[in-house]
Design a protein around this motif. Structure first.
Motif, PDB file in Angstrom:
ATOM      1  N   ALA A   1       0.838  -1.205   0.000  1.00  0.00           N
ATOM      2  CA  ALA A   1       0.000   0.000   0.000  1.00  0.00           C
ATOM      3  C   ALA A   1       0.871   1.253   0.000  1.00  0.00           C
ATOM      4  CB  ALA A   1      -0.925  -0.013   1.209  1.00  0.00           C
ATOM      5  N   GLY A   2       2.069   1.131   0.584  1.00  0.00           N
ATOM      6  CA  GLY A   2       2.998   2.262   0.620  1.00  0.00           C
ATOM      7  C   GLY A   2       3.734   2.457  -0.700  1.00  0.00           C
ATOM      8  N   GLY A   3       3.528   1.539  -1.638  1.00  0.00           N
ATOM      9  CA  GLY A   3       4.144   1.699  -2.956  1.00  0.00           C
ATOM     10  C   GLY A   3       5.352   0.828  -3.207  1.00  0.00           C
ATOM     11  N   THR A   4       5.697  -0.031  -2.249  1.00  0.00           N
ATOM     12  CA  THR A   4       6.837  -0.935  -2.454  1.00  0.00           C
ATOM     13  C   THR A   4       6.394  -2.126  -3.313  1.00  0.00           C
ATOM     14  OG1 THR A   4       7.708  -0.335  -0.285  1.00  0.00           O
ATOM     15  CG2 THR A   4       8.583  -2.341  -1.287  1.00  0.00           C
ATOM     16  N   ARG A   5       7.156  -2.403  -4.344  1.00  0.00           N
ATOM     17  CA  ARG A   5       6.864  -3.579  -5.185  1.00  0.00           C
ATOM     18  C   ARG A   5       7.540  -4.800  -4.565  1.00  0.00           C
ATOM     19  NH1 ARG A   5       8.044  -1.135 -11.255  1.00  0.00           N
ATOM     20  NH2 ARG A   5       7.079   0.881 -10.864  1.00  0.00           N
ATOM     21  N   VAL A   6       6.781  -5.882  -4.479  1.00  0.00           N
ATOM     22  CA  VAL A   6       7.298  -7.069  -3.789  1.00  0.00           C
ATOM     23  C   VAL A   6       7.123  -8.315  -4.649  1.00  0.00           C
ATOM     24  CG1 VAL A   6       7.215  -8.442  -1.657  1.00  0.00           C
ATOM     25  CG2 VAL A   6       6.512  -6.038  -1.601  1.00  0.00           C
ATOM     26  N   ILE A   7       8.127  -9.174  -4.589  1.00  0.00           N
ATOM     27  CA  ILE A   7       8.002 -10.503  -5.191  1.00  0.00           C
ATOM     28  C   ILE A   7       8.610 -11.513  -4.216  1.00  0.00           C
ATOM     29  CG2 ILE A   7      10.176 -10.411  -6.510  1.00  0.00           C
ATOM     30  CD1 ILE A   7       8.543 -11.798  -8.807  1.00  0.00           C
ATOM     31  N   LEU A   8       8.011 -12.690  -4.148  1.00  0.00           N
ATOM     32  CA  LEU A   8       8.510 -13.732  -3.253  1.00  0.00           C
ATOM     33  C   LEU A   8       9.373 -14.697  -4.059  1.00  0.00           C
ATOM     34  CD1 LEU A   8       5.125 -14.402  -1.422  1.00  0.00           C
ATOM     35  CD2 LEU A   8       7.063 -13.148  -0.494  1.00  0.00           C
ATOM     36  N   LEU A   9      10.463 -15.139  -3.457  1.00  0.00           N
ATOM     37  CA  LEU A   9      11.409 -16.007  -4.155  1.00  0.00           C
ATOM     38  C   LEU A   9      11.739 -17.194  -3.260  1.00  0.00           C
ATOM     39  CD1 LEU A   9      13.141 -16.079  -6.782  1.00  0.00           C
ATOM     40  CD2 LEU A   9      14.955 -14.973  -5.498  1.00  0.00           C
ATOM     41  N   SER A  10      11.413 -18.381  -3.741  1.00  0.00           N
ATOM     42  CA  SER A  10      11.582 -19.564  -2.889  1.00  0.00           C
ATOM     43  C   SER A  10      12.305 -20.677  -3.621  1.00  0.00           C
ATOM     44  CB  SER A  10      10.206 -20.061  -2.435  1.00  0.00           C
ATOM     45  OG  SER A  10      10.351 -21.240  -1.668  1.00  0.00           O
ATOM     46  N   ASN A  11      13.108 -21.416  -2.869  1.00  0.00           N
ATOM     47  CA  ASN A  11      13.743 -22.609  -3.438  1.00  0.00           C
ATOM     48  C   ASN A  11      12.784 -23.799  -3.441  1.00  0.00           C
ATOM     49  OD1 ASN A  11      16.152 -21.607  -4.240  1.00  0.00           O
ATOM     50  ND2 ASN A  11      17.374 -22.455  -2.569  1.00  0.00           N
ATOM     51  N   ASN A  12      11.626 -23.598  -2.854  1.00  0.00           N
ATOM     52  CA  ASN A  12      10.617 -24.648  -2.853  1.00  0.00           C
ATOM     53  C   ASN A  12       9.461 -24.254  -3.770  1.00  0.00           C
ATOM     54  OD1 ASN A  12      11.953 -26.275  -0.861  1.00  0.00           O
ATOM     55  ND2 ASN A  12      11.468 -24.618   0.552  1.00  0.00           N
TER      56      ASN A  12
ATOM     57  N   GLU B   1      -1.590 -17.077  -3.376  1.00  0.00           N
ATOM     58  CA  GLU B   1      -3.022 -16.730  -3.398  1.00  0.00           C
ATOM     59  C   GLU B   1      -3.414 -15.927  -2.168  1.00  0.00           C
ATOM     60  OE1 GLU B   1      -5.217 -20.346  -4.080  1.00  0.00           O
ATOM     61  OE2 GLU B   1      -4.486 -20.439  -6.139  1.00  0.00           O
ATOM     62  N   ALA B   2      -2.883 -16.321  -1.016  1.00  0.00           N
ATOM     63  CA  ALA B   2      -3.243 -15.643   0.237  1.00  0.00           C
ATOM     64  C   ALA B   2      -2.730 -14.204   0.277  1.00  0.00           C
ATOM     65  CB  ALA B   2      -2.704 -16.433   1.429  1.00  0.00           C
ATOM     66  N   THR B   3      -1.559 -13.983  -0.318  1.00  0.00           N
ATOM     67  CA  THR B   3      -0.955 -12.642  -0.242  1.00  0.00           C
ATOM     68  C   THR B   3      -1.256 -11.805  -1.479  1.00  0.00           C
ATOM     69  OG1 THR B   3       1.090 -13.486  -1.232  1.00  0.00           O
ATOM     70  CG2 THR B   3       0.991 -13.438   1.182  1.00  0.00           C
ATOM     71  N   GLY B   4      -1.635 -12.470  -2.556  1.00  0.00           N
ATOM     72  CA  GLY B   4      -1.833 -11.738  -3.816  1.00  0.00           C
ATOM     73  C   GLY B   4      -0.518 -11.324  -4.453  1.00  0.00           C
ATOM     74  N   ILE B   5       0.569 -11.960  -4.025  1.00  0.00           N
ATOM     75  CA  ILE B   5       1.904 -11.622  -4.531  1.00  0.00           C
ATOM     76  C   ILE B   5       2.491 -12.834  -5.247  1.00  0.00           C
ATOM     77  CG2 ILE B   5       4.270 -11.098  -3.773  1.00  0.00           C
ATOM     78  CD1 ILE B   5       3.052  -9.325  -1.692  1.00  0.00           C
ATOM     79  N   PRO B   6       3.065 -12.624  -6.421  1.00  0.00           N
ATOM     80  CA  PRO B   6       3.633 -13.775  -7.122  1.00  0.00           C
ATOM     81  C   PRO B   6       4.795 -14.415  -6.367  1.00  0.00           C
ATOM     82  CG  PRO B   6       4.173 -11.704  -8.245  1.00  0.00           C
ATOM     83  CD  PRO B   6       3.221 -11.372  -7.148  1.00  0.00           C
ATOM     84  N   VAL B   7       4.841 -15.734  -6.414  1.00  0.00           N
ATOM     85  CA  VAL B   7       5.970 -16.457  -5.817  1.00  0.00           C
ATOM     86  C   VAL B   7       6.733 -17.113  -6.956  1.00  0.00           C
ATOM     87  CG1 VAL B   7       6.716 -18.230  -4.188  1.00  0.00           C
ATOM     88  CG2 VAL B   7       4.576 -17.024  -3.779  1.00  0.00           C
ATOM     89  N   GLN B   8       8.008 -16.780  -7.052  1.00  0.00           N
ATOM     90  CA  GLN B   8       8.861 -17.487  -7.993  1.00  0.00           C
ATOM     91  C   GLN B   8       9.386 -18.717  -7.282  1.00  0.00           C
ATOM     92  OE1 GLN B   8      11.561 -14.377  -9.717  1.00  0.00           O
ATOM     93  NE2 GLN B   8      11.424 -15.831 -11.400  1.00  0.00           N
ATOM     94  N   THR B   9       9.022 -19.881  -7.801  1.00  0.00           N
ATOM     95  CA  THR B   9       9.348 -21.116  -7.092  1.00  0.00           C
ATOM     96  C   THR B   9      10.578 -21.799  -7.702  1.00  0.00           C
ATOM     97  OG1 THR B   9       7.783 -22.249  -8.533  1.00  0.00           O
ATOM     98  CG2 THR B   9       6.969 -21.533  -6.397  1.00  0.00           C
ATOM     99  N   TRP B  10      11.071 -22.804  -6.988  1.00  0.00           N
ATOM    100  CA  TRP B  10      12.242 -23.590  -7.421  1.00  0.00           C
ATOM    101  C   TRP B  10      13.343 -22.657  -7.949  1.00  0.00           C
ATOM    102  CZ3 TRP B  10      10.725 -27.564  -5.035  1.00  0.00           C
ATOM    103  CH2 TRP B  10       9.430 -28.081  -5.158  1.00  0.00           C
TER     104      TRP B  10
END
Ligand SMILES: [Mg+2]
Length: 175
Positions: A59-70, A80-89
């Motif tokens: 909401a403050g304007g920070t762009r976020v992406i999640l990055l996981s080895n799983n 889905e819960a966060t509405g933020i894309p997760v880059q997996t593996w």
């Protein structure tokens, strides 16, 4: 060699990162590790508190992406819960997924901060890809067996830094 492992910031917890904290350091995007940084390994989803923190950042304007080895259904549920894309593996510390995450954020690399709980995946990978990186203390939870081995290596690195006078920001306590 050890310099590439050295975090640019040491934080007790990812909740210390706010839009203001980022903006004064000229960061506008965040590549966020998932396990034991944002979601405990033992949990399926982030706690309500962490979810609210992330929503506030956005909401403050920070762009976020999640990055996981799983990956798998858990990663999908978190996205889905966060509405933020997760880059997996992501195969951290290889830099490819970090670079791709940076492109998806659509910001110059110097405006993006990587935050994670492991030196040998998150911090090393961020630096190999040309990003600044913040290390947080791992959330309470069970580590993967491989992560467990990495924690032992991390202790050696931290001891070396302490002996050679490299500031770790966590002098008051041990990992
Ligand atoms: Mg992690």
């Amino acid at each position: 060699m050890l310099q590439i492992l050295q975090p640019d910031f040491f934080l007790q917890n990812v909740l210390q990162v706010s839009t203001i904290w980022l903006q004064v350091r000229n960061f506008h995007g965040l590549i966020l590790d998932v396990d034991n940084t944002f979601v405990s390994r033992d949990a399926q989803l982030p706690s309500a508190f962490y979810g609210a923190w992330l929503a506030k950042l956005q909401a403050g304007g920070t762009r976020v992406i999640l990055l996981s080895n799983n990956g798998g259904s858990r990663a999908k549920a978190i996205a889905e819960a966060t509405g933020i894309p997760v880059q997996t593996w992501a195969i951290k510390p290889f830099p490819a997924a970090f670079k791709q995450a940076g492109m998806l954020l659509g910001l110059p690399r110097k405006q993006i901060l990587v935050v994670g709980d492991q030196l040998f995946t998150d911090i090393l990978g961020a630096h190999l890809a040309g990003f600044k990186a913040a290390l947080v203390k791992p959330l309470p939870g069970t580590d993967f067996i491989l992560t467990h081995g990495m924690r032992t290596l991390e202790k050696f690195v931290f001891n070396y830094w302490r002996k050679t006078g490299v500031p770790t920001g966590w002098e008051e306590d041990s990992l």
